[in-house]
Design a protein around this motif. Structure first.
Motif, PDB file in Angstrom:
ATOM      1  N   UNK A  41       0.815  -1.201   0.000  1.00 47.42           N
ATOM      2  CA  UNK A  41       0.000   0.000   0.000  1.00 47.42           C
ATOM      3  C   UNK A  41       0.859   1.266   0.000  1.00 47.42           C
ATOM      4  N   UNK A  42       1.938   1.275   0.768  1.00 50.34           N
ATOM      5  CA  UNK A  42       2.826   2.442   0.783  1.00 50.34           C
ATOM      6  C   UNK A  42       3.447   2.661  -0.590  1.00 50.34           C
ATOM      7  N   UNK A  46       1.982   5.965  -4.426  1.00 50.68           N
ATOM      8  CA  UNK A  46       2.698   6.989  -5.186  1.00 50.68           C
ATOM      9  C   UNK A  46       1.952   7.424  -6.440  1.00 50.68           C
ATOM     10  N   UNK A  47       1.020   6.598  -6.881  1.00 53.54           N
ATOM     11  CA  UNK A  47       0.313   6.871  -8.119  1.00 53.54           C
ATOM     12  C   UNK A  47      -1.195   6.784  -7.896  1.00 53.54           C
ATOM     13  N   UNK A  60      -6.295   1.030  -1.936  1.00 56.30           N
ATOM     14  CA  UNK A  60      -5.132   1.890  -2.156  1.00 56.30           C
ATOM     15  C   UNK A  60      -5.546   3.355  -2.219  1.00 56.30           C
ATOM     16  N   UNK A  61      -6.678   3.652  -2.840  1.00 59.87           N
ATOM     17  CA  UNK A  61      -7.159   5.043  -2.893  1.00 59.87           C
ATOM     18  C   UNK A  61      -7.433   5.563  -1.484  1.00 59.87           C
ATOM     19  N   UNK A 166     -17.733  -2.949  -2.421  1.00 60.51           N
ATOM     20  CA  UNK A 166     -17.249  -4.326  -2.339  1.00 60.51           C
ATOM     21  C   UNK A 166     -16.527  -4.778  -3.587  1.00 60.51           C
ATOM     22  N   UNK A 167     -17.096  -4.482  -4.762  1.00 61.09           N
ATOM     23  CA  UNK A 167     -16.460  -4.887  -6.016  1.00 61.09           C
ATOM     24  C   UNK A 167     -15.154  -4.146  -6.257  1.00 61.09           C
ATOM     25  N   UNK A 168     -15.059  -2.919  -5.742  1.00 59.93           N
ATOM     26  CA  UNK A 168     -13.823  -2.154  -5.885  1.00 59.93           C
ATOM     27  C   UNK A 168     -12.812  -2.507  -4.792  1.00 59.93           C
ATOM     28  N   UNK A 169     -13.213  -3.386  -3.872  1.00 58.87           N
ATOM     29  CA  UNK A 169     -12.301  -3.855  -2.830  1.00 58.87           C
ATOM     30  C   UNK A 169     -11.702  -5.211  -3.183  1.00 58.87           C
TER      31      UNK A 169
END
Length: 535
Positions: A41-42, A46-47, A60-61, A166-169
């Motif tokens: 995640x770290x 960066x992007x 990540x977002x 959920x789907x984006x997880x």
């Protein structure tokens, strides 16, 4: 204990806040280095991208947003995970309370999730996307149950938002959506609201949320699916029977690993009421509470879906964490199935609560002991590698934070990104994320320090990293300035050392190459040398 918590409405939330707050504090204090998922995640933060790898990008977002809010550090990583876990417990509590109107049963169902090892231990040890999708499962069921009790359009929107979340997880949330919807349609009191035309709101909201990433996933299908397919079919053979038997064994063992302790604790806790509960279940199984039937059929449909994957001969591996999102509702189901006997048998409910609180204490102690006693176990972990000291050495030697850091793998990259928030950190095993134009702009500024940092020791790895550095910087790597430094493992004695190294350029126009580190952390991460273990 149960009555004390229920005496004041705020006490349950206070207990959760104290428990998960302690996890955040312990994680911040125990080590400044990152574990596997944390370093990912770290690094990825960066992007901003519509997709990164085989997992959807939402976690990540969210993590990136917390880094921007609090700065790079261990605390934002621990905070996000523990907030999601706490919300999961609250959603299960809310679901059972809405279904029964009984706060005591809701409390026991929520606390009983502590008896699921995958949730109680593994989620704190090192998980990210699985924690998010587990919360999404509990939230979706809560929204569906709320819709039955209050058929308002806002719950259709909430269902859509939850499906999108959920789907984006995690992609396997598609199984959850199918199972929840199928189970709800099979229960008359839920069916009338799930087949309402306002369900279009849910579909539209979810579609809008997942559309951009779906476009990315289709355009990067190999990247998005390769790892999952590889894991599922890792030991696949030409024999269908062998594949199926292997898959059934993996599915059963993972399911038991998640649910067996919970079932055993409930059986022991309600031992005085077992006969009455069985008679009730046998005579009134079809007349159970609608929410009990909803969760029961949800678990059944999930089981059938997973078994169909196994029978296809293409699913041979089932990680325990893959079962976790489905298993989080198992304690709630047991509590609902126990029914009125739970309310009458306060002793049994107190036994479950005491077991859960005891496990809370055990987990907190184990989280502290895991890195502190790594040497005793003859197995150091990522948290023991002294990346903060390594980063300080780099900064002391070059006089500033490097503009670009090149590493062999994402886990070193994530740890160094945490130590150098202003640097662009690149990982050789994630080269698809490298933005060449941004690199050229950084190098073109002049006087920008470029560093290659490594814990990889083999000559072949040295050669690959050197080639990668050529690819990144765009010039030969026949000259370098490099150093190697020995560090004591965190919580290790003087005999437990590892060597981390880095190569640097005096100026951005100079060539760069990787270094050869004969005493790498990668070699020693699994176990100490024999002579060290004897001290």
């Amino acid at each position: 204990m149960l009555d004390w918590i229920l005496e004041k409405r705020y006490r349950f939330a206070t207990v959760l806040l104290a428990y998960f707050g302690l996890h955040v504090v312990i994680r911040v204090c125990i080590s400044g280095s990152l574990d596997f998922d944390e370093s990912e995640q770290a690094f990825l933060s960066q992007w901003f991208s519509l997709g990164y790898n085989s997992q959807p990008p939402l976690y990540t977002w969210m993590q990136t947003a917390l880094f921007h809010l609090f700065g790079y550090g261990v605390m934002p990583l621990a905070l996000l995970k523990n907030v999601l876990l706490a919300l999961t417990y609250l959603c299960v509590f809310g679901t059972v309370q809405k279904a029964t109107g009984n706060a005591a049963m809701a409390l026991v169902a929520s606390f009983a999730m502590m008896t699921i090892p995958q949730i109680a231990w593994e989620s704190h040890r090192d998980l990210s996307h699985t924690v998010a999708v587990t919360f999404a499962v509990s939230l979706l069921v809560y929204c569906v149950v709320s819709l039955r009790h209050q058929p308002h359009w806002k719950w259709y929107v909430a269902i859509g938002l939850t499906c999108g979340f959920g789907l984006m997880s995690k992609y396997n949330f598609a199984i959850v959506i199918f199972a929840v919807m199928a189970a709800a349609i099979s229960v008359p009191s839920y069916r009338r609201w799930l087949l309402d035309r306002r369900l279009i709101l849910s579909v539209v909201v979810a579609t809008v949320l997942i559309a951009p990433h779906t476009y990315w996933a289709i355009d990067h299908l190999q990247l998005a699916s390769a790892k999952t397919i590889s894991t599922l079919t890792r030991e696949q053979t030409d024999s269908w029977g062998s594949n199926v038997s292997h898959g059934i064994y993996a599915l059963v063992t993972s399911t038991l690993a998640c649910c067996l302790l919970t079932l055993a604790i409930f059986l022991v806790a309600f031992r005085d009421s077992l006969k009455s509960i069985y008679r009730q279940w046998k005579s009134n199984s079809t007349a159970a509470d609608p929410t009990t039937l909803l969760i029961e059929r949800f678990l059944l449909i999930v089981g059938i879906a997973l078994m169909m994957l196994v029978l296809s001969g293409h699913a041979l591996e089932f990680k325990n964490r893959w079962i976790q999102p489905f298993a989080c509702l198992f304690p709630a189901y047991l509590m609902l199935r126990v029914g009125r006997y739970a309310y009458l048998d306060r002793v049994a409910m107190n036994r479950v609560c005491i077991s859960a609180v005891t496990l809370m204490a055990v987990v907190l102690i184990a989280i502290v002991a895991r890195p502190m006693f790594s040497q005793k176990r003859n197995k150091f972990i990522w948290l023991n590698i002294p990346y903060p000291q390594f980063a300080q050495t780099i900064e002391n030697e070059i006089g500033e934070a490097p503009a670009i850091i090149i590493t062999p793998h994402m886990h070193s990259a994530g740890n160094l990104k945490l130590q150098f928030p202003s640097s662009l950190v690149i990982a050789m095993d994630q080269r698809h994320l490298v933005d060449s134009e941004s690199l050229l702009k950084i190098i073109a500024r002049g006087n920008q320090q470029v560093v290659v940092a490594t814990d990889v020791c083999t000559p072949s790895a040295h050669e690959k990293l050197s080639e990668f550095a050529i690819e990144i910087v765009g010039q030969p790597t026949d000259q370098l300035l490099w150093q190697s430094h020995a560090y004591r493992y965190l919580y290790g004695d003087e005999s437990a050392n590892t060597t981390l190294g880095f190569a640097r350029l005096e100026h951005s126009i100079d060539p760069i190459a990787a270094i050869y580190d004969p005493l790498s952390a990668s070699d020693r991460i699994g176990a100490l040398p024999q002579e060290t273990a004897t001290h």
